[in-house]
Design an enzyme around this catalytic site. Sequence first.
Site, PDB file in Angstrom:
ATOM      1  N   PRO A 150      11.432  17.767 -44.616  1.00  0.00           N
ATOM      2  CA  PRO A 150      10.768  18.364 -44.057  1.00  0.00           C
ATOM      3  C   PRO A 150       9.079  17.735 -43.336  1.00  0.00           C
ATOM      4  O   PRO A 150       8.688  17.967 -44.791  1.00  0.00           O
ATOM      5  CB  PRO A 150      11.880  19.699 -43.430  1.00  0.00           C
ATOM      6  CG  PRO A 150      10.931  20.803 -44.947  1.00  0.00           C
ATOM      7  CD  PRO A 150      11.553  19.038 -45.826  1.00  0.00           C
ATOM      8  N   ALA A 151       8.518  18.111 -42.099  1.00  0.00           N
ATOM      9  CA  ALA A 151       7.873  18.219 -41.678  1.00  0.00           C
ATOM     10  C   ALA A 151       7.345  19.718 -42.735  1.00  0.00           C
ATOM     11  O   ALA A 151       7.280  20.266 -42.284  1.00  0.00           O
ATOM     12  CB  ALA A 151       6.826  18.055 -40.835  1.00  0.00           C
ATOM     13  N   SER A 201      20.454  12.584 -25.064  1.00  0.00           N
ATOM     14  CA  SER A 201      20.847  12.620 -26.671  1.00  0.00           C
ATOM     15  C   SER A 201      22.668  13.611 -26.361  1.00  0.00           C
ATOM     16  O   SER A 201      22.458  14.753 -25.882  1.00  0.00           O
ATOM     17  CB  SER A 201      19.410  13.625 -26.713  1.00  0.00           C
ATOM     18  OG  SER A 201      18.568  13.212 -26.779  1.00  0.00           O
ATOM     19  N   GLU A 239      14.210   5.445 -37.358  1.00  0.00           N
ATOM     20  CA  GLU A 239      14.401   6.084 -35.794  1.00  0.00           C
ATOM     21  C   GLU A 239      12.664   7.023 -35.590  1.00  0.00           C
ATOM     22  O   GLU A 239      12.154   7.814 -36.049  1.00  0.00           O
ATOM     23  CB  GLU A 239      15.003   7.215 -35.695  1.00  0.00           C
ATOM     24  CG  GLU A 239      15.371   7.757 -34.352  1.00  0.00           C
ATOM     25  CD  GLU A 239      14.363   8.520 -33.374  1.00  0.00           C
ATOM     26  OE1 GLU A 239      13.662   8.329 -32.958  1.00  0.00           O
ATOM     27  OE2 GLU A 239      13.918   9.833 -33.367  1.00  0.00           O
ATOM     28  N   LEU A 240      11.826   5.533 -34.903  1.00  0.00           N
ATOM     29  CA  LEU A 240      10.120   5.546 -34.921  1.00  0.00           C
ATOM     30  C   LEU A 240       9.722   6.234 -33.578  1.00  0.00           C
ATOM     31  O   LEU A 240      10.837   6.715 -32.888  1.00  0.00           O
ATOM     32  CB  LEU A 240       9.762   3.776 -35.284  1.00  0.00           C
ATOM     33  CG  LEU A 240      10.344   3.934 -36.499  1.00  0.00           C
ATOM     34  CD1 LEU A 240      10.146   1.909 -36.797  1.00  0.00           C
ATOM     35  CD2 LEU A 240      10.316   4.720 -38.065  1.00  0.00           C
ATOM     36  N   ARG A 283      11.082  18.836 -21.491  1.00  0.00           N
ATOM     37  CA  ARG A 283      11.600  18.303 -22.280  1.00  0.00           C
ATOM     38  C   ARG A 283      11.149  19.101 -23.976  1.00  0.00           C
ATOM     39  O   ARG A 283      10.062  17.784 -24.301  1.00  0.00           O
ATOM     40  CB  ARG A 283      12.989  18.202 -23.005  1.00  0.00           C
ATOM     41  CG  ARG A 283      14.041  18.479 -23.538  1.00  0.00           C
ATOM     42  CD  ARG A 283      15.535  17.470 -23.895  1.00  0.00           C
ATOM     43  NE  ARG A 283      15.765  17.669 -24.711  1.00  0.00           N
ATOM     44  CZ  ARG A 283      15.846  16.527 -25.566  1.00  0.00           C
ATOM     45  NH1 ARG A 283      15.435  15.395 -25.273  1.00  0.00           N
ATOM     46  NH2 ARG A 283      16.988  16.669 -26.601  1.00  0.00           N
ATOM     47  N   GLY A 327      10.456   9.834 -37.455  1.00  0.00           N
ATOM     48  CA  GLY A 327       8.870   9.991 -36.815  1.00  0.00           C
ATOM     49  C   GLY A 327       7.772   8.271 -36.749  1.00  0.00           C
ATOM     50  O   GLY A 327       8.940   7.807 -35.871  1.00  0.00           O
ATOM     51  N   TRP A 375       8.731  16.882 -36.681  1.00  0.00           N
ATOM     52  CA  TRP A 375       8.028  18.731 -36.349  1.00  0.00           C
ATOM     53  C   TRP A 375       8.072  19.053 -35.660  1.00  0.00           C
ATOM     54  O   TRP A 375       8.467  20.345 -34.838  1.00  0.00           O
ATOM     55  CB  TRP A 375       6.780  19.004 -36.656  1.00  0.00           C
ATOM     56  CG  TRP A 375       5.947  18.131 -35.791  1.00  0.00           C
ATOM     57  CD1 TRP A 375       4.724  16.946 -36.512  1.00  0.00           C
ATOM     58  CD2 TRP A 375       5.261  18.014 -34.658  1.00  0.00           C
ATOM     59  NE1 TRP A 375       4.301  16.819 -36.239  1.00  0.00           N
ATOM     60  CE2 TRP A 375       4.801  16.858 -34.256  1.00  0.00           C
ATOM     61  CE3 TRP A 375       6.356  18.339 -33.258  1.00  0.00           C
ATOM     62  CZ2 TRP A 375       4.135  16.483 -32.676  1.00  0.00           C
ATOM     63  CZ3 TRP A 375       5.676  18.299 -31.943  1.00  0.00           C
ATOM     64  CH2 TRP A 375       4.054  17.509 -31.966  1.00  0.00           C
TER      65      TRP A 375
END
Length: 473
Positions: free
Chosen positions: A175-176, A437, A250-251, A278, A228, A150
């Site tokens: 999705p969440a 990123s 990707e934790l 951010r 998540g 989310w």
Amino acid sequence: MTLRSDLFIDGKWRPGADGGRFEVVDPADQSTVARFAIATAGDCHDAVDAAAAAQDGWAAAPPRERSELLRAAYEILAAETDDLAEVIVRENGKAWADAVAEARYAAEFFRWFAEEAVRVHGDYRLSPAGDKRIIVDRQPVGVSLLITPWNFPAAMATRKLAPALAAGCTTILKPARETPLTAAYVVEALFRAGLPAGVVNLVTPVPTGPMVQLMLDRPEVRKLSFTGSTEVGRQLLHACADRVVNTSMELGGNAPLIVLPGADLGEAVAGALLAKMRNGGSACTSANRFYVHDSVHDEFVARMDAALGAIPAGPGLDRANELGACVSRAECEKVAALVDAAVAEGATLRRGGRAAGAFYDATLLTGVEHGSVINRTEIFGPVTAVVRFTDVDEAVRMANDTEFGLMAYVFGEERPAVAVARRLESGMVAVNRGVVSDPAAPFGGVKQSGLGREGGTEGILEFLEEKYIALTA
């Protein structure tokens, strides 16, 4: 602006088979934004069936065709930045500027992987023995289940969808539950760009776990890409084990931020604010553990205190606010509990520490001990927790003293800062900057922060498998 609140299966928007819906809530005022369709077991099976039926055709589509579709989706999202940002704010609660930045970042994944779709390389060479020609081909993994969180509901969707589609994989996006409207907006953009039926499917099952297991049990599903928590990632790895499903994870993170002696404190505070605040601190890359050298500690804390106190906070749709709400009251309560635990363990609450509904103050803690509860836990909120250190080697040891290894930050003179960066057990390190990123860079962690990489030239490889073909020389 029309908000899609249905499932998307085999090229059509449709309600769930049993008509059930769940509420999507605006965390800023607790109002109901929409009631989203619940996917049943039958709906999840239909999504897998649709993706499987479309797989061969999509894999056979010319790379240029896949590229141009992704480019068209980029153009749509780029032209509708404010519309997408509004959806993000309404269901996620983040500040307007953060939502706009995410909307732009999300669109860039479609542009980047539109370019990567036509640049998948293979290999052709003579074997050392001279008896054969070695061909190495790269082919799509196949039907891919994509599970997104989310906190960045648009960017995490496009960061998975774009490379999967570029590689020739059909997809099922889950999705969440907190932020399905953003995912639906992204899927609608792909539909408008001309996506063939079955190539992307969107499901929102309740309860989630059993339905995800159901889809992973289907032999047609060959790939799982999950973003998540590490805890859920472990469970999904177990779920994938029986069929040896190809996985990308990707934790969680627990990013250290180290301020070295001799650091430019103006640069360090500006970078620390970006690294911490951010997305209101709700990022796996967020600076979580601040290790500040004794020689600069007091001035850094004073400057950080003043900077945090100057941040306007409130509902994200008010564009003057720079700190929005947590995604829910429950998430806000988790942040508050961590701050309370830190104070109970002896930390000093220098600023903030107050909750109101789903809003939590920008907060500054000093006197935090390495190994304390807040130091070991991913905060996911606007809390700066500062540990004082005197020895750089000890700071490196403390920074590496975690099961996580996603992101780290170092501020200091360039040569010693880079030397420290090279010693940190982290998949990504920012030196004298607060954000790393970029769609063109490989994103991912080491240790229990994940498997594989997203973005960069590496991102598309997660959805491709090598095939070796031997020819007589």
